[in-house]
Write a protein that holds these residues in place. Structure first.
Motif, PDB file in Angstrom:
ATOM      1  N   LEU A  54       0.832  -1.211   0.000  1.00  0.00           N
ATOM      2  CA  LEU A  54       0.000   0.000   0.000  1.00  0.00           C
ATOM      3  C   LEU A  54       0.868   1.262   0.000  1.00  0.00           C
ATOM      4  O   LEU A  54       0.636   2.194  -0.766  1.00  0.00           O
ATOM      5  CB  LEU A  54      -0.918   0.009   1.232  1.00  0.00           C
ATOM      6  CG  LEU A  54      -2.193  -0.823   1.114  1.00  0.00           C
ATOM      7  CD1 LEU A  54      -2.959  -0.782   2.431  1.00  0.00           C
ATOM      8  CD2 LEU A  54      -3.068  -0.294  -0.025  1.00  0.00           C
ATOM      9  N   ALA A  55       1.890   1.263   0.877  1.00  0.00           N
ATOM     10  CA  ALA A  55       2.756   2.442   0.970  1.00  0.00           C
ATOM     11  C   ALA A  55       3.508   2.649  -0.344  1.00  0.00           C
ATOM     12  O   ALA A  55       3.628   3.778  -0.833  1.00  0.00           O
ATOM     13  CB  ALA A  55       3.730   2.289   2.132  1.00  0.00           C
ATOM     14  N   ALA A  56       3.993   1.555  -0.935  1.00  0.00           N
ATOM     15  CA  ALA A  56       4.744   1.661  -2.193  1.00  0.00           C
ATOM     16  C   ALA A  56       3.846   2.189  -3.303  1.00  0.00           C
ATOM     17  O   ALA A  56       4.249   3.071  -4.075  1.00  0.00           O
ATOM     18  CB  ALA A  56       5.336   0.304  -2.567  1.00  0.00           C
ATOM     19  N   VAL A  57       2.623   1.675  -3.359  1.00  0.00           N
ATOM     20  CA  VAL A  57       1.683   2.141  -4.384  1.00  0.00           C
ATOM     21  C   VAL A  57       1.375   3.624  -4.166  1.00  0.00           C
ATOM     22  O   VAL A  57       1.398   4.429  -5.094  1.00  0.00           O
ATOM     23  CB  VAL A  57       0.382   1.294  -4.355  1.00  0.00           C
ATOM     24  CG1 VAL A  57      -0.703   1.944  -5.198  1.00  0.00           C
ATOM     25  CG2 VAL A  57       0.673  -0.116  -4.859  1.00  0.00           C
ATOM     26  N   GLY A  58       1.133   3.982  -2.896  1.00  0.00           N
ATOM     27  CA  GLY A  58       0.850   5.379  -2.568  1.00  0.00           C
ATOM     28  C   GLY A  58       1.983   6.306  -2.960  1.00  0.00           C
ATOM     29  O   GLY A  58       1.769   7.462  -3.334  1.00  0.00           O
ATOM     30  N   LEU A  59       3.225   5.802  -2.885  1.00  0.00           N
ATOM     31  CA  LEU A  59       4.386   6.628  -3.203  1.00  0.00           C
ATOM     32  C   LEU A  59       4.614   6.744  -4.705  1.00  0.00           C
ATOM     33  O   LEU A  59       4.993   7.794  -5.213  1.00  0.00           O
ATOM     34  CB  LEU A  59       5.635   6.018  -2.555  1.00  0.00           C
ATOM     35  CG  LEU A  59       5.843   6.337  -1.082  1.00  0.00           C
ATOM     36  CD1 LEU A  59       6.786   5.336  -0.458  1.00  0.00           C
ATOM     37  CD2 LEU A  59       6.385   7.741  -0.920  1.00  0.00           C
ATOM     38  N   VAL A  60       4.422   5.635  -5.398  1.00  0.00           N
ATOM     39  CA  VAL A  60       4.812   5.591  -6.805  1.00  0.00           C
ATOM     40  C   VAL A  60       3.665   5.942  -7.747  1.00  0.00           C
ATOM     41  O   VAL A  60       3.871   6.572  -8.783  1.00  0.00           O
ATOM     42  CB  VAL A  60       5.405   4.202  -7.152  1.00  0.00           C
ATOM     43  CG1 VAL A  60       5.773   4.120  -8.616  1.00  0.00           C
ATOM     44  CG2 VAL A  60       6.617   3.921  -6.274  1.00  0.00           C
ATOM     45  N   ALA A  61       2.427   5.576  -7.357  1.00  0.00           N
ATOM     46  CA  ALA A  61       1.289   5.746  -8.268  1.00  0.00           C
ATOM     47  C   ALA A  61       1.094   7.170  -8.787  1.00  0.00           C
ATOM     48  O   ALA A  61       0.919   7.355  -9.996  1.00  0.00           O
ATOM     49  CB  ALA A  61       0.016   5.233  -7.606  1.00  0.00           C
ATOM     50  N   PRO A  62       1.136   8.207  -7.918  1.00  0.00           N
ATOM     51  CA  PRO A  62       0.876   9.557  -8.436  1.00  0.00           C
ATOM     52  C   PRO A  62       1.804   9.958  -9.583  1.00  0.00           C
ATOM     53  O   PRO A  62       1.344  10.516 -10.579  1.00  0.00           O
ATOM     54  CB  PRO A  62       1.099  10.448  -7.207  1.00  0.00           C
ATOM     55  CG  PRO A  62       0.831   9.553  -6.053  1.00  0.00           C
ATOM     56  CD  PRO A  62       1.311   8.201  -6.471  1.00  0.00           C
TER      57      PRO A  62
END
Ligand SMILES: [Zn+2]
Length: 269
Positions: free
Chosen positions: A251-259
């Protein structure tokens, strides 16, 4: 706790912390910096168990760490265990029990965590990229052992060593060279600290209060009571704990990279 749980908790903490800094403090890291920090923190979260020399049974997490770089790390573990035992006896008070093994003593204390974090920072500041490449090599090896334990077990220490060397070299070649690398020292220190917290939820506990003397004991072991303590290798650890840690990391990785990925495709959120 076993090696993979320690490594995962290091990764989860680093990713969550980075996400929080990104969201609330406007502190952004490049994908490479993020990956390096996460790997170093995961490796750091295994480092304290390098005080478990190779004589222990194969199933215990510490032995896994000690086998990361073959005989070399096995030897380091032996030395670390003996030094820890030496410090134990040098500082022990009358109520501290005798012991014949240094595991879960010096390397599981807060002064050790601070020393390792500070030492890593000092090395990076003094020797720049060359220190960074050495530290990365070592930490990547530990992280590979921890995060991909089955693969590492099958591949053996030679492949693990080569893979860590390749990862360290790639980072070295792509990292800007004109500055210090304070985050690497921080990641190692945070990793060690997360390891100690992880061991605290097990029955044996850790001497987290050292060197504060309590009731003629310098090495008071602090852990959860038997009834609620985590049993090493239990279903709760392997399925529940690791599942939660993996979910948090993803979740944290997606939150960091997705934007930034979405922005590349001109999608604003
Ligand atoms: Zn430990």
């Amino acid at each position: 706790m076993m090696g993979p749980s320690h490594a995962l908790s290091g990764a989860a903490v680093w990713l969550t912390g980075s996400w929080a800094l990104d969201q609330f403090a406007d502190y952004h890291q490049s994908p490479l910096a993020l990956a390096v920090g996460t790997a170093v923190c995961a490796g750091g979260a295994l480092f304290p168990d390098l005080d478990l020399s190779g004589k222990v049974t194969r199933n215990q997490g510490g032995a896994t760490v000690a086998r990361t770089f073959g005989v070399v790390s096995l030897f380091v573990a032996e030395v670390m265990e003996k030094i820890s035992l030496g410090v134990y006896y040098a500082t022990k008070l009358s109520k501290d029990p005798r012991r014949n093994n240094g595991h879960r003593t010096l390397t599981h204390t807060i002064p050790f965590t601070v020393l390792v974090g500070w030492g890593t920072t000092a090395l990076c500041a003094a020797y720049g990229k060359w220190a960074v490449v050495g530290i990365l090599f070592f930490m990547f090896g530990l992280a590979l052992r921890g995060l991909f334990d089955r693969w590492a077990e099958r591949a053996g220490w030679v492949i693990v060593t080569l893979a860590s060397a390749a990862a360290a070299w790639f980072t070295f070649a792509n990292l800007p060279g004109d500055r210090g690398y304070p985050l690497i020292g921080l990641a190692v220190g945070v990793g060690c600290f997360v390891h100690i917290l992880g061991d605290m939820i097990t029955r044996a506990g850790v001497p987290i209060l050292w060197p504060i003397p309590i009731k003629r004991r310098m090495w008071t072991m602090v852990g959860l009571p038997n009834s609620i303590a985590l049993r090493t290798g239990s279903k709760t650890e392997v399925v529940v704990l690791r599942g939660v840690l993996t979910a948090i990391s993803v979740l944290a990785a997606v939150g960091l990279v997705a934007p930034s990925v979405l922005r590349k495709f001109n999608i604003e959120i």
